[in-house]
Write a protein that holds these residues in place. Structure first.
Motif, short mmCIF file in Angstrom:
data_model
loop_
_atom_site.label_atom_id
_atom_site.label_comp_id
_atom_site.label_asym_id
_atom_site.label_seq_id
_atom_site.Cartn_x
_atom_site.Cartn_y
_atom_site.Cartn_z
N ARG A 149 13.98 -2.56 -37.18
CA ARG A 149 14.75 -1.35 -36.86
C ARG A 149 14.07 -0.48 -35.80
N VAL A 150 12.96 -0.99 -35.22
CA VAL A 150 12.20 -0.26 -34.21
C VAL A 150 12.49 -0.78 -32.81
N CYS A 151 12.78 0.15 -31.91
CA CYS A 151 12.77 -0.12 -30.47
C CYS A 151 11.48 0.53 -29.98
N ALA A 152 10.50 -0.30 -29.66
CA ALA A 152 9.19 0.21 -29.26
C ALA A 152 9.04 0.09 -27.75
N LEU A 153 8.51 1.14 -27.15
CA LEU A 153 8.30 1.06 -25.71
C LEU A 153 6.89 1.49 -25.36
N ASP A 154 6.42 0.92 -24.29
CA ASP A 154 5.12 1.28 -23.74
C ASP A 154 5.20 1.11 -22.24
N ILE A 155 4.41 1.87 -21.53
CA ILE A 155 4.43 1.81 -20.07
C ILE A 155 3.69 0.59 -19.54
N ARG A 156 2.85 -0.04 -20.39
CA ARG A 156 2.06 -1.19 -19.96
C ARG A 156 2.38 -2.43 -20.80
N MET A 157 2.68 -3.53 -20.12
CA MET A 157 2.96 -4.79 -20.79
C MET A 157 1.76 -5.27 -21.60
N SER A 158 0.55 -5.03 -21.11
CA SER A 158 -0.65 -5.47 -21.84
C SER A 158 -0.72 -4.82 -23.22
N GLU A 159 -0.29 -3.57 -23.35
CA GLU A 159 -0.28 -2.88 -24.64
C GLU A 159 0.78 -3.47 -25.56
N ILE A 160 1.92 -3.86 -25.00
CA ILE A 160 2.97 -4.49 -25.80
C ILE A 160 2.49 -5.84 -26.32
N LYS A 161 1.88 -6.64 -25.45
CA LYS A 161 1.37 -7.95 -25.88
C LYS A 161 0.32 -7.80 -26.97
N GLU A 162 -0.52 -6.78 -26.87
CA GLU A 162 -1.51 -6.54 -27.92
C GLU A 162 -0.84 -6.23 -29.25
N ALA A 163 0.21 -5.40 -29.22
CA ALA A 163 0.92 -5.05 -30.45
C ALA A 163 1.66 -6.25 -31.03
#
Length: 190
Positions: free
Chosen positions: A44-58
């Motif tokens: 149910r989460v739409c998560a956003l981050d300005i950096r792809m590296s942070e998304i890949k880590e999550a």
């Protein structure tokens, strides 16, 4: 680091994370890195981050959230679509106060009427060139996650300053907790 620079570290903090209390769709701004909200609330989460590296880590944690590379100050979503917006330990990475305000204005815009804003944030003193916020999170299922957030110092990010901006943007204050090195704010769009 030169001799003239000052580096501050917090004592280790222990924070027990809780589930988001509202039903419906959650927008997690700055949700990369530890992926706290995504690890708790999943699909149910739409998560956003300005950096792809942070998304890949999550994403290493294997959650089923929907991920977006985006700037929280310029959201691509329509008005009034989310039930909750979370900013859990992401405001400190926005060292400019105009950016913090713009992100909170966007959060207000995309929230439904009576939608909830949930902020967890570190206190960042007015002095110092950098801050490391050391923390061990306990998730609702008992899982532990130990990390440190490296932040630009000198922001003067305090509970009163965040409450002032949240109120100016239009949120009604629900509840706030001051834990010394960090704080929690729960607000609602009226």
């Amino acid at each position: 680091m030169s001799e003239s620079q000052t580096h501050i570290e917090t004592p280790p903090q222990k924070i027990k994370l809780e589930r988001v209390t509202t039903e419906g769709l959650i927008l997690d701004i700055g949700g990369g890195g530890e992926g706290l909200v995504s690890r708790i609330e999943g699909e149910r989460v739409c998560a956003l981050d300005i950096r792809m590296s942070e998304i890949k880590e999550a994403q290493i944690h294997g959650n089923s959230s929907n991920w977006f590379v985006a700037d929280g100050g310029h959201l691509c979503f329509k008005d009034s679509v989310f039930d909750t917006v979370t900013l859990w330990f992401s405001l400190g990475f926005m060292s400019d106060w105009n950016t913090k305000r713009t992100v909170l204005e966007e959060a207000y815009r995309v929230l439904k009427r009576n939608g909830k804003l949930s902020i967890l944030a570190s206190r960042i003193p007015e002095i110092g060139d950098s801050l490391i916020f050391w923390v061990t999170f306990t998730f609702p299922d008992g899982t532990l996650s130990k990390t440190g957030y490296g932040l630009r110092g000198g922001q003067n990010q305090t509970l009163p300053r965040i409450l002032e901006i949240v109120s100016e943007v239009g949120f009604d204050l629900h509840q706030c907790e001051d834990h010394g090195e960090w704080f929690k704010v729960e607000s609602q769009k009226s």
